[in-house]
Design a protein around this motif. Structure first.
Motif, PDB file in Angstrom:
ATOM      1  N   LEU A   1      57.278   5.858  42.077  1.00 14.34           N
ATOM      2  CA  LEU A   1      57.119   4.771  41.110  1.00 14.34           C
ATOM      3  C   LEU A   1      57.966   5.009  39.867  1.00 14.34           C
ATOM      4  O   LEU A   1      58.669   4.109  39.395  1.00 14.34           O
ATOM      5  CB  LEU A   1      55.644   4.617  40.716  1.00 14.34           C
ATOM      6  CG  LEU A   1      54.702   4.109  41.788  1.00 14.34           C
ATOM      7  CD1 LEU A   1      53.265   4.139  41.284  1.00 14.34           C
ATOM      8  CD2 LEU A   1      55.094   2.711  42.228  1.00 14.34           C
ATOM      9  N   GLU A   2      57.901   6.214  39.338  1.00 10.40           N
ATOM     10  CA  GLU A   2      58.664   6.548  38.135  1.00 10.40           C
ATOM     11  C   GLU A   2      60.165   6.513  38.419  1.00 10.40           C
ATOM     12  O   GLU A   2      60.947   5.999  37.618  1.00 10.40           O
ATOM     13  CB  GLU A   2      58.248   7.935  37.624  1.00 10.40           C
ATOM     14  CG  GLU A   2      58.834   8.316  36.302  1.00 10.40           C
ATOM     15  CD  GLU A   2      58.190   7.616  35.115  1.00 10.40           C
ATOM     16  OE1 GLU A   2      58.754   7.714  34.011  1.00 10.40           O
ATOM     17  OE2 GLU A   2      57.136   6.987  35.270  1.00 10.40           O
ATOM     18  N   PHE A   3      60.567   7.036  39.573  1.00 13.14           N
ATOM     19  CA  PHE A   3      61.980   7.023  39.946  1.00 13.14           C
ATOM     20  C   PHE A   3      62.488   5.584  40.046  1.00 13.14           C
ATOM     21  O   PHE A   3      63.542   5.251  39.498  1.00 13.14           O
ATOM     22  CB  PHE A   3      62.192   7.743  41.280  1.00 13.14           C
ATOM     23  CG  PHE A   3      63.598   7.681  41.766  1.00 13.14           C
ATOM     24  CD1 PHE A   3      64.553   8.560  41.290  1.00 13.14           C
ATOM     25  CD2 PHE A   3      63.984   6.714  42.693  1.00 13.14           C
ATOM     26  CE1 PHE A   3      65.877   8.493  41.723  1.00 13.14           C
ATOM     27  CE2 PHE A   3      65.295   6.637  43.127  1.00 13.14           C
ATOM     28  CZ  PHE A   3      66.235   7.528  42.647  1.00 13.14           C
ATOM     29  N   SER A   4      61.738   4.746  40.744  1.00 18.49           N
ATOM     30  CA  SER A   4      62.149   3.348  40.917  1.00 18.49           C
ATOM     31  C   SER A   4      62.214   2.611  39.589  1.00 18.49           C
ATOM     32  O   SER A   4      63.152   1.849  39.337  1.00 18.49           O
ATOM     33  CB  SER A   4      61.185   2.620  41.857  1.00 18.49           C
ATOM     34  OG  SER A   4      61.201   3.225  43.122  1.00 18.49           O
TER      35      SER A   4
ATOM     36  N   TYR B   1      66.008   1.623  38.920  1.00 16.69           N
ATOM     37  CA  TYR B   1      66.317   0.245  39.297  1.00 16.69           C
ATOM     38  C   TYR B   1      65.954  -0.804  38.245  1.00 16.69           C
ATOM     39  O   TYR B   1      66.602  -1.837  38.175  1.00 16.69           O
ATOM     40  CB  TYR B   1      65.668  -0.089  40.640  1.00 16.69           C
ATOM     41  CG  TYR B   1      66.126   0.850  41.721  1.00 16.69           C
ATOM     42  CD1 TYR B   1      67.460   0.886  42.116  1.00 16.69           C
ATOM     43  CD2 TYR B   1      65.246   1.728  42.332  1.00 16.69           C
ATOM     44  CE1 TYR B   1      67.903   1.767  43.096  1.00 16.69           C
ATOM     45  CE2 TYR B   1      65.678   2.605  43.319  1.00 16.69           C
ATOM     46  CZ  TYR B   1      67.004   2.614  43.692  1.00 16.69           C
ATOM     47  OH  TYR B   1      67.432   3.492  44.653  1.00 16.69           O
ATOM     48  N   LEU B   2      64.936  -0.561  37.464  1.00 17.34           N
ATOM     49  CA  LEU B   2      64.575  -1.539  36.427  1.00 17.34           C
ATOM     50  C   LEU B   2      65.208  -1.211  35.079  1.00 17.34           C
ATOM     51  O   LEU B   2      65.674  -2.098  34.371  1.00 17.34           O
ATOM     52  CB  LEU B   2      63.058  -1.633  36.283  1.00 17.34           C
ATOM     53  CG  LEU B   2      62.327  -2.292  37.451  1.00 17.34           C
ATOM     54  CD1 LEU B   2      60.826  -2.274  37.220  1.00 17.34           C
ATOM     55  CD2 LEU B   2      62.800  -3.714  37.665  1.00 17.34           C
ATOM     56  N   LEU B   3      65.202   0.067  34.721  1.00 14.99           N
ATOM     57  CA  LEU B   3      65.783   0.469  33.436  1.00 14.99           C
ATOM     58  C   LEU B   3      67.243   0.894  33.566  1.00 14.99           C
ATOM     59  O   LEU B   3      67.901   1.154  32.560  1.00 14.99           O
ATOM     60  CB  LEU B   3      64.958   1.611  32.822  1.00 14.99           C
ATOM     61  CG  LEU B   3      63.484   1.289  32.557  1.00 14.99           C
ATOM     62  CD1 LEU B   3      62.755   2.513  32.035  1.00 14.99           C
ATOM     63  CD2 LEU B   3      63.354   0.120  31.593  1.00 14.99           C
ATOM     64  N   HIS B   4      67.743   0.984  34.789  1.00 14.61           N
ATOM     65  CA  HIS B   4      69.138   1.330  35.091  1.00 14.61           C
ATOM     66  C   HIS B   4      69.585   2.632  34.431  1.00 14.61           C
ATOM     67  O   HIS B   4      70.685   2.718  33.908  1.00 14.61           O
ATOM     68  CB  HIS B   4      70.076   0.177  34.700  1.00 14.61           C
ATOM     69  CG  HIS B   4      69.717  -1.108  35.363  1.00 14.61           C
ATOM     70  ND1 HIS B   4      69.880  -1.305  36.714  1.00 14.61           N
ATOM     71  CD2 HIS B   4      69.169  -2.248  34.871  1.00 14.61           C
ATOM     72  CE1 HIS B   4      69.460  -2.521  37.029  1.00 14.61           C
ATOM     73  NE2 HIS B   4      69.021  -3.110  35.932  1.00 14.61           N
TER      74      HIS B   4
ATOM     75  N   ASP C   1      65.211  12.098  34.144  1.00 10.54           N
ATOM     76  CA  ASP C   1      64.441  13.280  33.780  1.00 10.54           C
ATOM     77  C   ASP C   1      62.980  12.951  34.043  1.00 10.54           C
ATOM     78  O   ASP C   1      62.296  12.381  33.194  1.00 10.54           O
ATOM     79  CB  ASP C   1      64.665  13.645  32.311  1.00 10.54           C
ATOM     80  CG  ASP C   1      63.846  14.852  31.892  1.00 10.54           C
ATOM     81  OD1 ASP C   1      63.541  15.696  32.760  1.00 10.54           O
ATOM     82  OD2 ASP C   1      63.502  14.943  30.696  1.00 10.54           O
ATOM     83  N   LEU C   2      62.523  13.257  35.244  1.00 15.69           N
ATOM     84  CA  LEU C   2      61.138  12.968  35.608  1.00 15.69           C
ATOM     85  C   LEU C   2      60.265  14.119  35.135  1.00 15.69           C
ATOM     86  O   LEU C   2      60.312  15.211  35.695  1.00 15.69           O
ATOM     87  CB  LEU C   2      61.009  12.775  37.118  1.00 15.69           C
ATOM     88  CG  LEU C   2      61.814  11.625  37.721  1.00 15.69           C
ATOM     89  CD1 LEU C   2      61.576  11.550  39.214  1.00 15.69           C
ATOM     90  CD2 LEU C   2      61.476  10.314  37.056  1.00 15.69           C
ATOM     91  N   THR C   3      59.526  13.874  34.102  1.00 14.73           N
ATOM     92  CA  THR C   3      58.677  14.903  33.510  1.00 14.73           C
ATOM     93  C   THR C   3      57.223  14.526  33.714  1.00 14.73           C
ATOM     94  O   THR C   3      56.808  13.414  33.382  1.00 14.73           O
ATOM     95  CB  THR C   3      58.965  15.028  32.000  1.00 14.73           C
ATOM     96  OG1 THR C   3      60.347  15.294  31.826  1.00 14.73           O
ATOM     97  CG2 THR C   3      58.145  16.138  31.386  1.00 14.73           C
TER      98      THR C   3
ATOM     99  N   PRO D   1      53.533   7.820  29.010  1.00 15.67           N
ATOM    100  CA  PRO D   1      52.694   6.654  29.346  1.00 15.67           C
ATOM    101  C   PRO D   1      52.597   6.392  30.849  1.00 15.67           C
ATOM    102  O   PRO D   1      51.517   6.074  31.352  1.00 15.67           O
ATOM    103  CB  PRO D   1      53.393   5.495  28.634  1.00 15.67           C
ATOM    104  CG  PRO D   1      54.193   6.126  27.550  1.00 15.67           C
ATOM    105  CD  PRO D   1      54.577   7.483  28.052  1.00 15.67           C
ATOM    106  N   GLY D   2      53.695   6.549  31.577  1.00 20.19           N
ATOM    107  CA  GLY D   2      53.665   6.314  33.020  1.00 20.19           C
ATOM    108  C   GLY D   2      52.737   7.274  33.744  1.00 20.19           C
ATOM    109  O   GLY D   2      52.049   6.889  34.685  1.00 20.19           O
ATOM    110  N   ASN D   3      52.705   8.517  33.282  1.00 21.92           N
ATOM    111  CA  ASN D   3      51.813   9.511  33.883  1.00 21.92           C
ATOM    112  C   ASN D   3      50.355   9.124  33.679  1.00 21.92           C
ATOM    113  O   ASN D   3      49.541   9.196  34.601  1.00 21.92           O
ATOM    114  CB  ASN D   3      52.042  10.889  33.293  1.00 21.92           C
ATOM    115  CG  ASN D   3      53.466  11.404  33.425  1.00 21.92           C
ATOM    116  OD1 ASN D   3      53.931  12.131  32.601  1.00 21.92           O
ATOM    117  ND2 ASN D   3      54.171  11.012  34.478  1.00 21.92           N
TER     118      ASN D   3
END
Length: 154
Positions: free
Chosen positions: A33-36, A40-43, A48-50, A56-58
């Motif tokens: 989800l975070e990768f996508s 793809y949405l924020l381009h 850096d997946l932390t 907030p996403g976590n």
């Protein structure tokens, strides 16, 4: 509450196993989800997946994971299934939607207390942690209940 009388409470290792299994599954849900979202949405080209409790996403994924799993599983998340435990409501026959959200937020409260919210298990007579108090739940050991029901069926 009378229906819960006599049910065996889960032991600490079961609760710890269930929590970490759910945490692992939530991270596995969060990664794609975070990768996508970032790619793809924020381009974003450099990702850096932390994983921490300040992103907030976590937080959103964790709360949604535990809330939905508690509600759909009536208190038995995939991690609780692995640990053979189940959260049960002290106020109704089934865990409701808001009670599931409260329980999910209670995990955050337990972590924010520096882990003290989990350690409360050891001095509470009903083995309640922060999330149990907040959501008015207890966690029972379903292994023993299954053994008892199998013995009574014979």
């Amino acid at each position: 509450m009378l229906a819960l009388e006599g049910l065996p409470l889960a032991v600490f290792w079961q609760r710890l196993l269930g929590f970490f299994a759910d945490l692992l599954l939530a991270v596995l849900v969060w990664i794609p989800l975070e990768f996508s979202l970032r790619r793809y949405l924020l381009h974003q080209n450099e990702l850096d997946l932390t994983w921490n409790f300040h992103e907030p996403g976590n937080i959103v994924v964790m709360v949604l994971y535990w809330a939905v799993c508690n509600y759909v599983g009536d208190g038995q998340t995939p991690g609780k299934w692995v640990a053979r435990t189940k959260a049960m409501s002290l106020t109704s026959d089934r865990m409701g939607g808001w009670q599931s959200v409260e329980r999910a937020l209670g995990y955050g409260a337990a972590v924010l207390e520096g882990g003290l919210g989990f350690v409360q298990f050891f001095w509470d007579r009903n083995r309640m942690c922060a999330q149990d108090r907040l959501a008015e739940t207890i966690v029972v050991d379903v292994r023993k209940r299954l053994k008892d029901s199998d013995a009574s069926a014979v």
